[in-house]
Design a protein around this motif. Structure first.
Motif, PDB file in Angstrom:
ATOM      1  N   UNK A 110      13.194 -92.244  31.213  1.00 23.95           N
ATOM      2  CA  UNK A 110      13.649 -91.347  29.906  1.00 23.95           C
ATOM      3  C   UNK A 110      13.395 -90.148  30.449  1.00 23.95           C
ATOM      4  N   UNK A 111      14.269 -89.108  29.737  1.00 22.77           N
ATOM      5  CA  UNK A 111      14.298 -87.908  29.357  1.00 22.77           C
ATOM      6  C   UNK A 111      14.559 -87.393  27.774  1.00 22.77           C
ATOM      7  N   UNK A 112      13.387 -87.242  27.210  1.00 17.65           N
ATOM      8  CA  UNK A 112      13.581 -86.562  25.623  1.00 17.65           C
ATOM      9  C   UNK A 112      13.670 -84.911  25.154  1.00 17.65           C
ATOM     10  N   UNK A 113      15.191 -84.804  25.086  1.00 11.98           N
ATOM     11  CA  UNK A 113      15.182 -83.166  24.755  1.00 11.98           C
ATOM     12  C   UNK A 113      15.279 -82.885  23.585  1.00 11.98           C
ATOM     13  N   UNK A 114      15.090 -82.020  22.728  1.00  6.20           N
ATOM     14  CA  UNK A 114      14.893 -81.819  21.601  1.00  6.20           C
ATOM     15  C   UNK A 114      15.699 -81.110  21.345  1.00  6.20           C
ATOM     16  N   UNK A 115      16.771 -82.094  20.197  1.00  4.86           N
ATOM     17  CA  UNK A 115      17.711 -81.439  20.083  1.00  4.86           C
ATOM     18  C   UNK A 115      18.701 -79.953  19.418  1.00  4.86           C
ATOM     19  N   UNK A 116      17.389 -79.276  18.782  1.00  5.12           N
ATOM     20  CA  UNK A 116      17.834 -77.384  18.942  1.00  5.12           C
ATOM     21  C   UNK A 116      16.615 -76.844  19.813  1.00  5.12           C
ATOM     22  N   UNK A 117      16.042 -77.520  20.593  1.00 11.05           N
ATOM     23  CA  UNK A 117      15.279 -76.828  21.113  1.00 11.05           C
ATOM     24  C   UNK A 117      16.011 -75.740  21.647  1.00 11.05           C
ATOM     25  N   UNK A 118      14.910 -74.318  22.562  1.00  9.61           N
ATOM     26  CA  UNK A 118      16.102 -73.684  22.476  1.00  9.61           C
ATOM     27  C   UNK A 118      15.312 -74.254  24.495  1.00  9.61           C
ATOM     28  N   UNK A 119      15.801 -73.816  25.772  1.00  7.70           N
ATOM     29  CA  UNK A 119      15.599 -73.736  26.849  1.00  7.70           C
ATOM     30  C   UNK A 119      14.456 -72.993  27.761  1.00  7.70           C
ATOM     31  N   UNK A 120      13.231 -73.764  27.781  1.00  9.65           N
ATOM     32  CA  UNK A 120      11.964 -73.273  28.451  1.00  9.65           C
ATOM     33  C   UNK A 120      12.083 -73.407  29.481  1.00  9.65           C
TER      34      UNK A 120
END
Length: 403
Positions: free
Chosen positions: A208-218
């Protein structure tokens, strides 16, 4: 479970010459407003008991971790026309399609889309599964939140007319390549994803991959993008060094795993345990082994009483020719820690079921919820109900691949 071997994936299109790729990377650099010399995709960190708390403190999307080859899809204006390219981890560029400007109406010109190229069990085809967008129609999106990027990607690329798909014919004798939007789920719906979605999908999965909903692209390693693999499937990548060049099954060489420490430097990590059957197969096939990147897993099923103290057994999983280097030594140390502190599926489900309501994606992402949520997600007790969070209707234009 579907098994994926990088060697089985025949990349579509024409490998671009060095002088051409330099010009393409210069155009990519202009779109991203920074110099690009290597692969610029965001890289997740491994989930451990230590960073598990992050999933309880912020709003995350979760998606299945597709097992394929990481790619950037470049849709670039070249002169009066439009070219589609794939860019891989080795910064190799493949020209998928060129078209006259008159035929490119509706395409998102000057866009960079992040995704995974996978093999599917449907007609032995390929899919490019898009999960993020760095640049769209010339607009740099990297400083925007993930939910905003998803909203733009779903509306401007995948909902041009609401039906159909980009179906790219590689060669007349080969299957189609489809561009698919990866569905994202609120991160408290892991059980539904693991038990209902992943077992029924047409391509291989390894977590699985968890991505911060309001995170900028790093660009590069992103400490707040988290990947989870079942404890028995956590893997590491090393360079393989053969101490003997013998190619007879009676004289099996020593297989050494080397850890990347930066630049072109590697240091010894441990030996790779290769079965007689695996060695015989490589020998008969004439497989090139020296200096290739290999993915390995730790074998905890062996009889530890017969081993030297603290010695681990590492087993070959597959070659990773899509990667220029093995894991950096800093990453290896973190993965070794995750092996000791592996988070089980039950622990992960329990932790995310306790997420506060304010951190559930959707409540505070009304716009993306309207455009992406086709049906309401089922209650945990009704996992068999039909549900999709995300858009599955790709762009409808068709293009012919260059051979």
């Amino acid at each position: 479970m579907l098994l994926f071997d990088i060697q089985d994936l025949k990349l579509p299109g024409r490998l671009v010459e060095h002088y051409e790729s330099a010009a393409i990377l210069a155009q990519v650099s202009d779109l991203l407003c920074q110099g690009i010399r290597r692969f610029f995709g965001a890289q997740p960190v491994t989930l451990t008991r230590e960073n598990l708390s992050l999933l309880k403190q912020s709003s995350y999307f979760v998606s299945e971790k597709s097992d394929g080859v990481r790619m950037m899809l470049l849709i670039l204006k070249i002169g009066d026309g439009l070219n589609l390219y794939f860019l891989d981890r080795n910064t190799k560029i493949y020209e998928v399609q060129t078209m006259d400007g008159r035929l490119s109406q509706g395409y998102p010109t000057n866009s960079i889309i992040d995704g995974e190229l996978v093999l599917t069990s449907r007609n032995q085809g390929m899919q490019f599964i898009a999960f993020d967008c760095l640049v769209l129609r010339g607009e740099n999106l990297t400083k925007l939140g993930f939910s905003t990027r998803l909203d733009k990607l779903s509306k401007q690329v995948f909902e041009v007319d609401g039906e159909g798909s980009i179906s790219v014919k590689i060669l007349e004798a080969n299957p189609h390549l489809e561009l698919i939007f990866k569905r994202q789920y609120p991160h408290n719906n892991i059980r539904y994803l693991l038990e209902d979605i992943i077992p029924n999908q047409a391509h291989a999965n390894d977590g699985l991959i968890f991505t911060l909903a309001e995170g900028a692209y790093t660009i590069g390693t992103c400490s707040k993008m988290i990947k989870w693999k079942p404890p028995g499937k956590i893997s590491l990548d090393f360079k393989l060094h053969i101490r003997s060049q013998s190619r007879t099954s009676d004289n099996k060489p020593v297989f050494r795993l080397l850890t990347w420490i930066g630049g072109k430097k590697y240091v010894y990590f441990d030996d790779l345990t290769v079965t007689d059957a695996q060695w015989k197969y490589w020998s008969l096939q004439g497989t090139v082994l020296q200096n290739r990147i290999v993915e390995v897993v730790k074998d905890d099923t062996h009889d530890k009483s017969k081993l030297q103290p603290k010695r681990s057994i590492w087993r070959f999983s597959r070659f990773r020719d899509d990667k220029p280097h093995g894991n950096h030594i800093s990453v290896v140390k973190k993965i070794l820690t995750s092996l000791e502190e592996a988070v089980t599926q039950d622990q992960l489900i329990t932790a995310t079921m306790c997420v506060e309501e304010k951190f559930i994606v959707g409540a505070q992402c009304a716009d993306i919820r309207k455009s992406m949520l086709k049906q309401t997600l089922p209650e945990q007790s009704n996992r068999n109900a039909q549900s999709t969070f995300g858009v599955s209707t790709p762009h409808s234009l068709s293009v012919q691949v260059r051979s």
